[in-house]
Write an enzyme that holds these catalytic residues in place. Sequence first.
Site, PDB file in Angstrom:
ATOM      1  N   SER A 136       0.860  -1.180   0.000  1.00 22.13           N
ATOM      2  CA  SER A 136       0.000   0.000   0.000  1.00 22.13           C
ATOM      3  C   SER A 136       0.895   1.228   0.000  1.00 22.13           C
ATOM      4  CB  SER A 136      -0.890   0.018   1.245  1.00 22.13           C
ATOM      5  OG  SER A 136      -1.541   1.266   1.399  1.00 22.13           O
ATOM      6  N   TYR A 149      -1.504  -0.277  10.572  1.00 22.31           N
ATOM      7  CA  TYR A 149      -1.778  -0.630   9.175  1.00 22.31           C
ATOM      8  C   TYR A 149      -0.603  -0.232   8.283  1.00 22.31           C
ATOM      9  CZ  TYR A 149      -3.654  -0.858   4.510  1.00 22.31           C
ATOM     10  OH  TYR A 149      -3.817  -1.164   3.175  1.00 22.31           O
TER      11      TYR A 149
END
Length: 252
Positions: A136, A149
């Site tokens: 990501s 995250y």
Amino acid sequence: MTGVICITGASAGIGHATAKRFCANGWRVVGVARRLDRLEALQKELGNAFYPAAFDVSDRDSVAAAFAALPPEFADIDVLVNSAGLGKGLDLAQEANLDDWDMMIQTNINGLLYCTRAVLPNMVARNHGFIVNLGSIAGEYNYKTGNVYGASKAFVKHFTQNLKADLLGTMVRVCCIEPGLTRTEFQQVRFDWNEAKSDAPYKGITPLAAEDISEAIWWVVNQPEHVTVTTVEIWPTHQANGTFSFDRQTSD
């Protein structure tokens, strides 16, 4: 090029789109997810070229058993796409729910490791294979409340790069795909299916679609064998990395 591709997180989003993209081009697909009903629905759509494998990637014993039990025509995996992953919560670290942190670590890190370790020995023995990890932009650029995250996706990036080093001398390739804001079930999972909160990140912009990322995976995998694309950042045109943050203090 055709072969066998194993895709985790195949019941929705990027994994689902990637399964359809590869099946449509003659590949056999092992689709991995916890939700068997969704995998079976995808099998009905795609036919016998799709094999549903329902298990939790964060359960190490289940991963080992599932890969060992693959039918012969699906056992020699040419490509593994580690697409299973999630974000839970959007809280400051000092206020975060530890269960959310555990879930992200177990899925985004442990699940990726277990599946990778399950297929690598056979790939190395055959001197052929490709590992595609879904990272990501959160693993590249920090943002407030991104804490675990973002850290888990930074792990994915660095694990991919270290895999590349370990696999030097073989023809096994690795790549980390790093999407920006993509419209999938990601936000619903993050906000426990709260519709208003889940829709808010997309208001006023055109995010990426799962098919955009599956197209990038297709392109990376189908490069000539002497070519390895190690990292791909993919952004929506309406998104950019943010500015620095400051806590400005004023003097009396």
